[in-house]
Write a protein that holds these residues in place. Sequence first.
Motif, PDB file in Angstrom:
ATOM      1  N   THR A   1      -2.340  76.279  48.584  1.00  0.00           N
ATOM      2  CA  THR A   1      -2.965  75.168  49.307  1.00  0.00           C
ATOM      3  C   THR A   1      -2.039  73.961  49.202  1.00  0.00           C
ATOM      4  OG1 THR A   1      -4.205  74.677  47.315  1.00  0.00           O
ATOM      5  CG2 THR A   1      -5.323  76.001  48.990  1.00  0.00           C
ATOM      6  N   GLY A   2      -2.506  72.792  49.609  1.00  0.00           N
ATOM      7  CA  GLY A   2      -1.649  71.599  49.590  1.00  0.00           C
ATOM      8  C   GLY A   2      -1.208  71.269  51.008  1.00  0.00           C
ATOM      9  N   SER A   3      -0.516  70.159  51.153  1.00  0.00           N
ATOM     10  CA  SER A   3      -0.146  69.747  52.520  1.00  0.00           C
ATOM     11  C   SER A   3       1.018  70.564  53.082  1.00  0.00           C
ATOM     12  CB  SER A   3       0.162  68.249  52.580  1.00  0.00           C
ATOM     13  OG  SER A   3       0.831  67.838  51.420  1.00  0.00           O
ATOM     14  N   THR A   4       1.919  71.054  52.215  1.00  0.00           N
ATOM     15  CA  THR A   4       3.106  71.752  52.720  1.00  0.00           C
ATOM     16  C   THR A   4       2.771  73.021  53.518  1.00  0.00           C
ATOM     17  OG1 THR A   4       4.222  70.914  50.752  1.00  0.00           O
ATOM     18  CG2 THR A   4       5.437  72.507  52.081  1.00  0.00           C
ATOM     19  N   PRO A   5       1.912  73.917  52.996  1.00  0.00           N
ATOM     20  CA  PRO A   5       1.703  75.163  53.765  1.00  0.00           C
ATOM     21  C   PRO A   5       0.825  75.016  55.006  1.00  0.00           C
ATOM     22  CG  PRO A   5       0.480  75.249  51.707  1.00  0.00           C
ATOM     23  CD  PRO A   5       1.248  73.972  51.695  1.00  0.00           C
ATOM     24  N   ILE A   6       0.252  73.829  55.251  1.00  0.00           N
ATOM     25  CA  ILE A   6      -0.614  73.684  56.433  1.00  0.00           C
ATOM     26  C   ILE A   6       0.144  74.049  57.709  1.00  0.00           C
ATOM     27  CG2 ILE A   6      -1.861  71.998  57.862  1.00  0.00           C
ATOM     28  CD1 ILE A   6      -2.806  70.645  55.311  1.00  0.00           C
TER      29      ILE A   6
ATOM     30  N   SER B   1      -5.314  62.489  44.830  1.00  0.00           N
ATOM     31  CA  SER B   1      -6.432  61.569  45.074  1.00  0.00           C
ATOM     32  C   SER B   1      -6.494  61.141  46.534  1.00  0.00           C
ATOM     33  CB  SER B   1      -6.347  60.351  44.157  1.00  0.00           C
ATOM     34  OG  SER B   1      -5.183  59.613  44.471  1.00  0.00           O
ATOM     35  N   ARG B   2      -5.340  61.247  47.250  1.00  0.00           N
ATOM     36  CA  ARG B   2      -5.324  60.883  48.669  1.00  0.00           C
ATOM     37  C   ARG B   2      -6.273  61.766  49.483  1.00  0.00           C
ATOM     38  NH1 ARG B   2      -1.417  64.652  48.006  1.00  0.00           N
ATOM     39  NH2 ARG B   2      -0.884  65.994  49.794  1.00  0.00           N
ATOM     40  N   LEU B   3      -6.613  62.917  48.936  1.00  0.00           N
ATOM     41  CA  LEU B   3      -7.452  63.864  49.664  1.00  0.00           C
ATOM     42  C   LEU B   3      -8.948  63.653  49.391  1.00  0.00           C
ATOM     43  CD1 LEU B   3      -5.208  66.944  48.802  1.00  0.00           C
ATOM     44  CD2 LEU B   3      -5.213  65.688  50.965  1.00  0.00           C
TER      45      LEU B   3
ATOM     46  N   ASN C   1      10.056  63.007  48.553  1.00  0.00           N
ATOM     47  CA  ASN C   1       9.363  62.908  47.250  1.00  0.00           C
ATOM     48  C   ASN C   1       9.453  64.202  46.442  1.00  0.00           C
ATOM     49  OD1 ASN C   1       7.560  64.206  49.042  1.00  0.00           O
ATOM     50  ND2 ASN C   1       5.826  63.670  47.734  1.00  0.00           N
ATOM     51  N   LYS C   2       9.968  65.265  47.054  1.00  0.00           N
ATOM     52  CA  LYS C   2      10.151  66.538  46.339  1.00  0.00           C
ATOM     53  C   LYS C   2      11.606  66.733  45.891  1.00  0.00           C
ATOM     54  CE  LYS C   2       5.891  67.600  46.828  1.00  0.00           C
ATOM     55  NZ  LYS C   2       5.327  68.597  47.715  1.00  0.00           N
ATOM     56  N   ALA C   3      12.506  65.819  46.290  1.00  0.00           N
ATOM     57  CA  ALA C   3      13.942  66.049  46.086  1.00  0.00           C
ATOM     58  C   ALA C   3      14.316  66.194  44.602  1.00  0.00           C
ATOM     59  CB  ALA C   3      14.754  64.937  46.735  1.00  0.00           C
TER      60      ALA C   3
ATOM     61  N   GLY D   1       7.314  69.189  39.440  1.00  0.00           N
ATOM     62  CA  GLY D   1       7.885  70.525  39.233  1.00  0.00           C
ATOM     63  C   GLY D   1       6.851  71.614  39.025  1.00  0.00           C
ATOM     64  N   HIS D   2       5.549  71.272  39.175  1.00  0.00           N
ATOM     65  CA  HIS D   2       4.558  72.337  38.941  1.00  0.00           C
ATOM     66  C   HIS D   2       4.543  73.348  40.084  1.00  0.00           C
ATOM     67  CE1 HIS D   2       0.875  70.060  40.908  1.00  0.00           C
ATOM     68  NE2 HIS D   2       1.600  70.667  41.810  1.00  0.00           N
ATOM     69  N   ILE D   3       4.149  74.569  39.762  1.00  0.00           N
ATOM     70  CA  ILE D   3       3.848  75.588  40.775  1.00  0.00           C
ATOM     71  C   ILE D   3       2.444  76.089  40.479  1.00  0.00           C
ATOM     72  CG2 ILE D   3       6.133  76.340  41.569  1.00  0.00           C
ATOM     73  CD1 ILE D   3       6.198  78.456  39.389  1.00  0.00           C
TER      74      ILE D   3
ATOM     75  N   LEU E   1       4.694  79.507  47.870  1.00  0.00           N
ATOM     76  CA  LEU E   1       4.544  78.428  46.884  1.00  0.00           C
ATOM     77  C   LEU E   1       4.937  77.086  47.487  1.00  0.00           C
ATOM     78  CD1 LEU E   1       6.301  79.712  43.620  1.00  0.00           C
ATOM     79  CD2 LEU E   1       3.840  79.534  44.019  1.00  0.00           C
ATOM     80  N   GLY E   2       4.280  76.032  47.013  1.00  0.00           N
ATOM     81  CA  GLY E   2       4.792  74.675  47.175  1.00  0.00           C
ATOM     82  C   GLY E   2       5.322  74.255  45.813  1.00  0.00           C
ATOM     83  N   ILE E   3       5.732  73.028  45.701  1.00  0.00           N
ATOM     84  CA  ILE E   3       6.153  72.502  44.392  1.00  0.00           C
ATOM     85  C   ILE E   3       5.591  71.095  44.252  1.00  0.00           C
ATOM     86  CG2 ILE E   3       8.395  71.729  45.339  1.00  0.00           C
ATOM     87  CD1 ILE E   3       9.630  72.282  42.557  1.00  0.00           C
ATOM     88  N   GLY E   4       5.100  70.774  43.069  1.00  0.00           N
ATOM     89  CA  GLY E   4       4.619  69.415  42.831  1.00  0.00           C
ATOM     90  C   GLY E   4       5.792  68.482  42.572  1.00  0.00           C
ATOM     91  N   ALA E   5       5.568  67.189  42.737  1.00  0.00           N
ATOM     92  CA  ALA E   5       6.631  66.218  42.452  1.00  0.00           C
ATOM     93  C   ALA E   5       7.035  66.299  40.978  1.00  0.00           C
ATOM     94  CB  ALA E   5       6.149  64.814  42.807  1.00  0.00           C
TER      95      ALA E   5
HETATM   96  P1  PGA Z   1       1.800  69.459  48.489  1.00  0.00           P
HETATM   97  O1  PGA Z   1       1.551  70.066  47.032  1.00  0.00           O
HETATM   98  O2  PGA Z   1       2.149  70.609  49.365  1.00  0.00           O
HETATM   99  O3  PGA Z   1       0.492  68.835  48.849  1.00  0.00           O
HETATM  100  O4  PGA Z   1       2.900  68.473  48.354  1.00  0.00           O
HETATM  101  C1  PGA Z   1       2.397  71.036  46.528  1.00  0.00           C
HETATM  102  C2  PGA Z   1       1.994  71.361  45.121  1.00  0.00           C
HETATM  103  O5  PGA Z   1       1.468  70.480  44.421  1.00  0.00           O
HETATM  104  O6  PGA Z   1       2.216  72.503  44.701  1.00  0.00           O
END
Ligand code: PGA
Length: 268
Positions: free
Chosen positions: A36-41, A167-169, A202-204, A138-140, A132-136
Amino acid sequence: MQVVIFDNAEQVAAHAADWVADLVANKPSPVLGLATGSTPISLYKKLVEKHKNDELSFKSVSSFNLDEYHNIDPSNPQSYRSFMNDNLFDHVDIDKANTHLPTCTDTQNPREQGLKYEAAIKAAGGIDLQILGIGANGHIGFNEPTSSLVSKTRIKTLTEQTIKDNSRLFNPDEYQPDTAMTMGIGTIMESRYVLLMATGENKADAVNDMITGALSAMCPASALQMHENAVVILDKAAASKLKDQGYYQWADKQNAKLNAQYGFYHNY
Ligand code: PGA
């Protein structure tokens, strides 16, 4: 780790959708790991499009999501079950009985629920392709920094940063859970292929730590350095802190040549 850099997020989503379509076309009972998260939308939008154009059927697909908030009713619009229904499941021909999320209510034992989830993944034949996405940070999944690199599905307490990022959600008066059930890093590592999507500046830093940093529980995604088939697909912004961008782009061209010569091969 294969790193592929695209010009924009749209191309990242299109590439991920092609991977999913390739798996579904080549495996009789494909098992997808979903995020889930904004990336895979944008990926799910492409998959729905492919389905509507009769290019992709999910009839044979089963799925396992990475995570779900602890003790949240599936009908709650903030649940990841609702997210998956809204963004994918309600728009394709997947049998919802074959879609799984790691749920745990207040009256259930999180340890038992975690073991059951692991057993269900095994019973389905294991995950073929984990998105997978990645958190800022580094979480998966919800495997926050300091998570065991061999962890399995369990309950986790979210970090302040993750709670803030998410929290934006939530509306200001809405309850935001601070614990979740999540596949472990060890669970993710057992997937046959891992496809990590990251877009935006913000993921760089997290992307750079994952690919070029030390293997460390402080960057859970760095565990993918130990995965045999991990593919990281980035837009230019998410790749912007990587030193060797030229190498990745050149390697990608070489891979395209090899694929043209020998066929695009996945060992599912
Ligand atoms: P995001 O979250 O796609 O909303 O940036 C990714 C994640 O936290 O794994």
